[in-house]
Motif scaffolding. Structure first.
Motif, PDB file in Angstrom:
ATOM      1  N   LYS A  42       4.544  30.649  27.668  1.00 42.92           N
ATOM      2  CA  LYS A  42       3.883  30.547  28.971  1.00 42.92           C
ATOM      3  C   LYS A  42       4.106  31.865  29.705  1.00 42.92           C
ATOM      4  O   LYS A  42       5.225  32.153  30.143  1.00 42.92           O
ATOM      5  CB  LYS A  42       4.426  29.363  29.767  1.00 42.92           C
ATOM      6  CG  LYS A  42       3.899  28.020  29.289  1.00 42.92           C
ATOM      7  CD  LYS A  42       4.197  26.907  30.286  1.00 42.92           C
ATOM      8  CE  LYS A  42       3.442  27.040  31.593  1.00 42.92           C
ATOM      9  NZ  LYS A  42       1.974  26.856  31.427  1.00 42.92           N
ATOM     10  N   LEU A  43       3.048  32.639  29.828  1.00 41.41           N
ATOM     11  CA  LEU A  43       3.186  33.971  30.394  1.00 41.41           C
ATOM     12  C   LEU A  43       3.621  33.936  31.858  1.00 41.41           C
ATOM     13  O   LEU A  43       4.327  34.830  32.318  1.00 41.41           O
ATOM     14  CB  LEU A  43       1.866  34.738  30.259  1.00 41.41           C
ATOM     15  CG  LEU A  43       1.488  35.129  28.826  1.00 41.41           C
ATOM     16  CD1 LEU A  43       0.178  35.903  28.810  1.00 41.41           C
ATOM     17  CD2 LEU A  43       2.596  35.945  28.164  1.00 41.41           C
ATOM     18  N   SER A  44       3.229  32.902  32.576  1.00 40.00           N
ATOM     19  CA  SER A  44       3.617  32.816  33.990  1.00 40.00           C
ATOM     20  C   SER A  44       5.138  32.715  34.143  1.00 40.00           C
ATOM     21  O   SER A  44       5.688  33.087  35.187  1.00 40.00           O
ATOM     22  CB  SER A  44       2.945  31.615  34.654  1.00 40.00           C
ATOM     23  OG  SER A  44       3.317  30.419  33.995  1.00 40.00           O
ATOM     24  N   GLU A  45       5.810  32.231  33.105  1.00 39.58           N
ATOM     25  CA  GLU A  45       7.268  32.117  33.149  1.00 39.58           C
ATOM     26  C   GLU A  45       7.956  33.360  32.582  1.00 39.58           C
ATOM     27  O   GLU A  45       9.110  33.627  32.887  1.00 39.58           O
ATOM     28  CB  GLU A  45       7.716  30.882  32.365  1.00 39.58           C
ATOM     29  CG  GLU A  45       7.202  29.571  32.949  1.00 39.58           C
ATOM     30  CD  GLU A  45       7.516  28.371  32.066  1.00 39.58           C
ATOM     31  OE1 GLU A  45       8.157  28.568  31.006  1.00 39.58           O
ATOM     32  OE2 GLU A  45       7.136  27.251  32.430  1.00 39.58           O
ATOM     33  N   LEU A  46       7.229  34.113  31.755  1.00 41.98           N
ATOM     34  CA  LEU A  46       7.841  35.245  31.060  1.00 41.98           C
ATOM     35  C   LEU A  46       7.650  36.577  31.790  1.00 41.98           C
ATOM     36  O   LEU A  46       8.413  37.518  31.569  1.00 41.98           O
ATOM     37  CB  LEU A  46       7.248  35.373  29.650  1.00 41.98           C
ATOM     38  CG  LEU A  46       7.553  34.209  28.694  1.00 41.98           C
ATOM     39  CD1 LEU A  46       6.751  34.351  27.412  1.00 41.98           C
ATOM     40  CD2 LEU A  46       9.047  34.160  28.383  1.00 41.98           C
ATOM     41  N   ILE A  47       6.627  36.660  32.628  1.00 44.02           N
ATOM     42  CA  ILE A  47       6.338  37.913  33.319  1.00 44.02           C
ATOM     43  C   ILE A  47       6.924  37.877  34.727  1.00 44.02           C
ATOM     44  O   ILE A  47       6.550  37.035  35.541  1.00 44.02           O
ATOM     45  CB  ILE A  47       4.817  38.160  33.385  1.00 44.02           C
ATOM     46  CG1 ILE A  47       4.235  38.284  31.979  1.00 44.02           C
ATOM     47  CG2 ILE A  47       4.522  39.422  34.192  1.00 44.02           C
ATOM     48  CD1 ILE A  47       2.715  38.402  31.953  1.00 44.02           C
ATOM     49  N   ILE A  48       7.847  38.772  34.973  1.00 43.70           N
ATOM     50  CA  ILE A  48       8.455  38.911  36.302  1.00 43.70           C
ATOM     51  C   ILE A  48       7.861  40.161  36.944  1.00 43.70           C
ATOM     52  O   ILE A  48       8.014  41.270  36.435  1.00 43.70           O
ATOM     53  CB  ILE A  48       9.991  39.057  36.209  1.00 43.70           C
ATOM     54  CG1 ILE A  48      10.591  37.912  35.381  1.00 43.70           C
ATOM     55  CG2 ILE A  48      10.592  39.114  37.608  1.00 43.70           C
ATOM     56  CD1 ILE A  48      10.335  36.533  35.934  1.00 43.70           C
TER      57      ILE A  48
END
Length: 200
Positions: A42-48
């Protein structure tokens, strides 16, 4: 274990990541088809997002294989395109968004005095160097059904019915009056639009 590196280029505007579900779908499909992974990132969780990213247009470049290699952020400025050179390669393969773009770089080097290339493979129109393309026939916009890499913006435009997929040969180009070039960083409204005379 060393693996081929792939990447996603995600548009960030007003500190919002655009078309993230399309990038996530392609990334997870690539991980499954190339390397056999069945888990779902889930990119929304992996990209800060760093604090240094402001509201202006930024490019988020995420390189990955079995893990995320690196995430880079940089301000984005659109390229100027006035002339497009046709180039030919019947074996070029860019089905996945590989970090290694040597094949494409070789074709781009053939552009002469043009700013961009239009890649013809086995007589069919594919993509430009950086973009998917669409052509206008006076009534509607059509994108080739033979892209080297089906882009995320292309998927969004097809789903929203702004463009239609069709087999487009090099000979068919005479039936169109305009070309548009678009990608993850260049949405439909801001895409470069040129007359067909710009293609040489």
């Amino acid at each position: 274990m060393s693996r081929t590196l792939c990447f996603e280029t995600i548009c960030c505007e007003n500190r919002q990541l655009k078309n993230l579900s399309y990038h996530e779908a392609r990334l997870n499909r690539t991980r499954h088809e190339l390397w056999g992974f069945s888990d779902h990132w889930k990119l929304s969780e992996l990209i800060i997002m760093p604090d240094s990213v402001d509201n202006s247009l930024h490019k988020c470049r995420l390189s990955y294989n079995d893990e995320i290699e690196v995430i880079k952020w940089e301000p984005y400025s659109p390229r100027t395109i006035r002339k497009i050179q046709r180039v030919y390669d019947d074996t070029v393969d860019y089905r996945y968004k590989y970090d290694d773009r040597d094949e494409l770089n070789t074709l781009f080097a053939q552009r002469k005095d043009a700013d961009e290339i239009l890649i013809i493979k086995n007589g069919l129109v594919t993509d430009s160097f950086y973009c998917n393309v669409a052509f206008y026939n006076g009534d509607a916009w059509y994108t080739p059904n033979s892209p080297l890499l089906p882009g995320t913006q292309r998927a969004f435009l097809l789903e929203s019915e702004k463009i239609t997929e069709e087999r487009i040969s090099e000979d068919d180009l005479r039936n169109f009056s305009k070309i548009k070039l678009f990608n993850a960083m260049v949405d439909w409204e801001n895409a470069v639009e040129l007359g067909m005379e710009s293609i040489v």
